[in-house]
Design a protein around this motif. Structure first.
Motif, PDB file in Angstrom:
ATOM      1  N   CYS A 156      -6.956   8.251  -6.880  1.00  0.00           N
ATOM      2  CA  CYS A 156      -5.605   7.882  -6.460  1.00  0.00           C
ATOM      3  C   CYS A 156      -5.583   6.440  -5.974  1.00  0.00           C
ATOM      4  O   CYS A 156      -6.577   5.939  -5.468  1.00  0.00           O
ATOM      5  CB  CYS A 156      -5.174   8.821  -5.336  1.00  0.00           C
ATOM      6  N   VAL A 199      -3.186   8.447 -11.352  1.00  0.00           N
ATOM      7  CA  VAL A 199      -3.517   9.470 -10.366  1.00  0.00           C
ATOM      8  C   VAL A 199      -4.107  10.628 -11.166  1.00  0.00           C
ATOM      9  O   VAL A 199      -3.444  11.176 -12.046  1.00  0.00           O
ATOM     10  CB  VAL A 199      -2.271   9.963  -9.599  1.00  0.00           C
ATOM     11  N   CYS A 216      -3.483   5.552  -3.597  1.00  0.00           N
ATOM     12  CA  CYS A 216      -2.905   5.590  -2.255  1.00  0.00           C
ATOM     13  C   CYS A 216      -3.856   5.003  -1.218  1.00  0.00           C
ATOM     14  O   CYS A 216      -5.069   5.114  -1.338  1.00  0.00           O
ATOM     15  CB  CYS A 216      -2.518   7.010  -1.877  1.00  0.00           C
ATOM     16  N   PHE A 217      -3.282   4.369  -0.232  1.00  0.00           N
ATOM     17  CA  PHE A 217      -3.986   3.743   0.879  1.00  0.00           C
ATOM     18  C   PHE A 217      -4.906   2.600   0.447  1.00  0.00           C
ATOM     19  O   PHE A 217      -5.719   2.130   1.217  1.00  0.00           O
ATOM     20  CB  PHE A 217      -4.764   4.766   1.709  1.00  0.00           C
ATOM     21  N   TYR A 265       5.247   9.274  -3.573  1.00  0.00           N
ATOM     22  CA  TYR A 265       4.604   8.073  -3.035  1.00  0.00           C
ATOM     23  C   TYR A 265       5.668   7.131  -2.504  1.00  0.00           C
ATOM     24  O   TYR A 265       6.757   7.023  -3.071  1.00  0.00           O
ATOM     25  CB  TYR A 265       3.829   7.332  -4.130  1.00  0.00           C
ATOM     26  N   PHE A 300       5.684   3.017  -1.320  1.00  0.00           N
ATOM     27  CA  PHE A 300       4.967   1.754  -1.135  1.00  0.00           C
ATOM     28  C   PHE A 300       5.586   0.993   0.032  1.00  0.00           C
ATOM     29  O   PHE A 300       6.806   0.923   0.162  1.00  0.00           O
ATOM     30  CB  PHE A 300       5.020   0.890  -2.394  1.00  0.00           C
ATOM     31  N   LYS A 320      -6.445  15.755  -5.423  1.00  0.00           N
ATOM     32  CA  LYS A 320      -6.536  14.459  -6.088  1.00  0.00           C
ATOM     33  C   LYS A 320      -7.992  14.132  -6.359  1.00  0.00           C
ATOM     34  O   LYS A 320      -8.840  14.251  -5.480  1.00  0.00           O
ATOM     35  CB  LYS A 320      -5.897  13.367  -5.229  1.00  0.00           C
ATOM     36  N   THR A 336       0.854  -1.183   0.000  1.00  0.00           N
ATOM     37  CA  THR A 336       0.000   0.000   0.000  1.00  0.00           C
ATOM     38  C   THR A 336       0.892   1.235   0.000  1.00  0.00           C
ATOM     39  O   THR A 336       1.999   1.205   0.537  1.00  0.00           O
ATOM     40  CB  THR A 336      -0.977   0.010   1.199  1.00  0.00           C
ATOM     41  N   ALA A 337       0.402   2.305  -0.594  1.00  0.00           N
ATOM     42  CA  ALA A 337       1.211   3.518  -0.748  1.00  0.00           C
ATOM     43  C   ALA A 337       0.714   4.643   0.144  1.00  0.00           C
ATOM     44  O   ALA A 337      -0.493   4.843   0.303  1.00  0.00           O
ATOM     45  CB  ALA A 337       1.194   3.983  -2.197  1.00  0.00           C
ATOM     46  N   SER A 338       1.662   5.370   0.697  1.00  0.00           N
ATOM     47  CA  SER A 338       1.369   6.631   1.364  1.00  0.00           C
ATOM     48  C   SER A 338       1.954   7.731   0.471  1.00  0.00           C
ATOM     49  O   SER A 338       2.733   7.453  -0.427  1.00  0.00           O
ATOM     50  CB  SER A 338       1.974   6.660   2.764  1.00  0.00           C
ATOM     51  N   PHE A 339       1.587   8.965   0.734  1.00  0.00           N
ATOM     52  CA  PHE A 339       2.022  10.045  -0.155  1.00  0.00           C
ATOM     53  C   PHE A 339       2.252  11.318   0.636  1.00  0.00           C
ATOM     54  O   PHE A 339       1.818  11.447   1.788  1.00  0.00           O
ATOM     55  CB  PHE A 339       0.963  10.312  -1.229  1.00  0.00           C
TER      56      PHE A 339
END
Length: 185
Positions: A131, A149, A133-134, A173, A175, A128, A112-115
């Protein structure tokens, strides 16, 4: 007797403070996230809700450079990168960036990605629309995915004395492996 009563009051007050502290501990993360979304603090971006939006953002003739940065935790055996590392966008216009992730292990892996957005002052203007993310991404061995995105830079950035001179925004980002997900051994 008065000392026991005073001790009971002190114990009750201490228990009440302890319960309040635990409650604040649980509420801290959602309250901090709300604070960051409202203020853009720490590079937190805005989330576009077309239903709640009073009007479509005006597209300006001014442009801004957006740099896309991709990182991977050392614990995640993925290759992760933007399709194009930079883009010049018209302020207010919707744009799309593609990020590519590839599982380089012989096992299925969940990440999972944070940004974040820098400079921090740009966070409240970087909006956004869609996306990855999360959201947990599960990749089979050798699998590669393209993740879009959709975003725009709010024209209100030009009205903010702290942000109007920003020439480049970086969307970054990272991961991470998902706990409980299958990790490469």
């Amino acid at each position: 007797m008065k000392t026991m009563s005073a001790n009971a009051k002190t114990a009750s007050l201490a228990a009440l403070v302890a319960v309040a502290m635990v409650g604040l501990g649980f509420a801290a993360v959602p309250l901090y996230n709300l604070f960051c979304r409202v203020t853009g603090f720490g590079g937190t971006t805005q989330r576009y809700d077309p239903v709640a939006a009073a009007e479509t953002p005006k597209i300006l003739s001014d442009t801004i450079s957006v740099r896309f940065d991709a990182n991977v935790s050392p614990k995640l055996p993925w290759k992760f990168y933007p399709e194009h590392p930079t883009d010049t966008v018209s302020i207010g216009a919707r744009d799309m960036a593609i990020f590519i992730a590839e599982n380089q292990s012989p096992h299925e892996v969940v990440g999972t990605a944070s940004f974040n957005v820098t400079p921090d002052a740009a966070g409240k203007y970087f909006t956004k629309i869609q996306c990855f993310c999360f959201t947990q991404q599960t990749l089979r061995p050798g699998e590669q995915i393209r993740m879009p995105v959709l975003f725009f830079v709010d024209p209100k950035i030009k009205d903010d004395p702290d942000a109007r001179d920003i020439q480049e925004i970086t969307l970054s980002y990272t991961f991470h492996p998902v706990d409980g997900g299958k990790k490469a051994s």
